[in-house]
Design a protein around this motif. Sequence first.
Motif, short mmCIF file in Angstrom:
data_model
loop_
_atom_site.label_atom_id
_atom_site.label_comp_id
_atom_site.label_asym_id
_atom_site.label_seq_id
_atom_site.Cartn_x
_atom_site.Cartn_y
_atom_site.Cartn_z
N ARG A 288 -119.84 61.98 -16.53
CA ARG A 288 -119.92 61.06 -17.67
C ARG A 288 -120.96 61.62 -18.62
O ARG A 288 -122.12 61.78 -18.26
CB ARG A 288 -120.33 59.65 -17.22
CG ARG A 288 -120.34 58.66 -18.37
CD ARG A 288 -120.62 57.23 -17.87
NE ARG A 288 -120.48 56.27 -18.94
CZ ARG A 288 -121.42 55.98 -19.83
NH1 ARG A 288 -122.60 56.59 -19.76
NH2 ARG A 288 -121.20 55.10 -20.79
N PRO B 160 -122.68 60.73 -21.96
CA PRO B 160 -122.93 59.74 -23.02
C PRO B 160 -123.65 60.41 -24.20
O PRO B 160 -124.87 60.37 -24.31
CB PRO B 160 -123.82 58.71 -22.33
CG PRO B 160 -124.57 59.52 -21.30
CD PRO B 160 -123.65 60.62 -20.88
N TRP C 142 -124.59 67.58 -22.57
CA TRP C 142 -124.73 67.10 -21.20
C TRP C 142 -124.07 68.12 -20.30
O TRP C 142 -123.15 68.82 -20.72
CB TRP C 142 -124.05 65.75 -21.01
CG TRP C 142 -124.82 64.61 -21.58
CD1 TRP C 142 -124.78 64.14 -22.86
CD2 TRP C 142 -125.76 63.80 -20.88
NE1 TRP C 142 -125.63 63.09 -23.00
CE2 TRP C 142 -126.25 62.85 -21.80
CE3 TRP C 142 -126.22 63.77 -19.57
CZ2 TRP C 142 -127.18 61.89 -21.45
CZ3 TRP C 142 -127.15 62.80 -19.22
CH2 TRP C 142 -127.62 61.89 -20.16
N VAL D 249 -118.63 58.88 -25.83
CA VAL D 249 -118.64 59.10 -24.38
C VAL D 249 -117.42 59.92 -23.98
O VAL D 249 -116.31 59.66 -24.45
CB VAL D 249 -118.64 57.76 -23.61
CG1 VAL D 249 -118.49 57.98 -22.12
CG2 VAL D 249 -119.91 56.98 -23.92
N ASP E 88 -125.34 60.56 -27.27
CA ASP E 88 -125.94 59.52 -28.10
C ASP E 88 -126.15 59.95 -29.55
O ASP E 88 -126.33 59.12 -30.43
CB ASP E 88 -127.24 59.02 -27.50
CG ASP E 88 -128.25 60.12 -27.23
OD1 ASP E 88 -127.92 61.30 -27.40
OD2 ASP E 88 -129.39 59.79 -26.87
#
Length: 173
Positions: free
Chosen positions: A56, A58, A66, A155, A60
């Motif tokens: 996952r 996210p 990530w 996401v 932002d």
Amino acid sequence: MKIKAKIGTAIAMAALMALPVQMAFAAEASPTIEEEYVQGDGIIVARSNTGDSWYRFPFDTNGSTWATDGRSKEDASSAYIQVRTMTMDYCKVYIDGGKTINGPWSNQVSYWSGTNTGNSCSVTSPGQFGIMNRVNENKLGYARLTGWACSQPGVLAGYWSPDSWGTYPKIND
């Protein structure tokens, strides 16, 4: 000794159900699963690391990145990614390759590099995809999925594995 085997989907699923990991399965219409096995000590063991791991990302802010934890890369197959949730127009993903160091933590990855492991690719919709990479060919040993929010926050989530045995549309070349 390497053995090439073709086995039916039903037989493969029955054999794999005894394993304590979630597997990255080929598309439902696939009649056979082709996998390479290595025989050692009289036991046939699958080489590929095709168990699914949840990710996952996210994102932002625009430009945020990530990455998943690293996993052993066992063969030269494409990495597998299933996108279940996507709340932005598109983002980039790629496979990093990593090496281990010898020391008190036997499988500690000493560095990660996206250089010479493959091209980044755009994810534009949910689905199942293959990401071609050269982690195994460059003898790096470990792979991780990395994502980059290049256009907008949002996401990206689903499952991935460093190796695959299904036939999926490739999202990079």
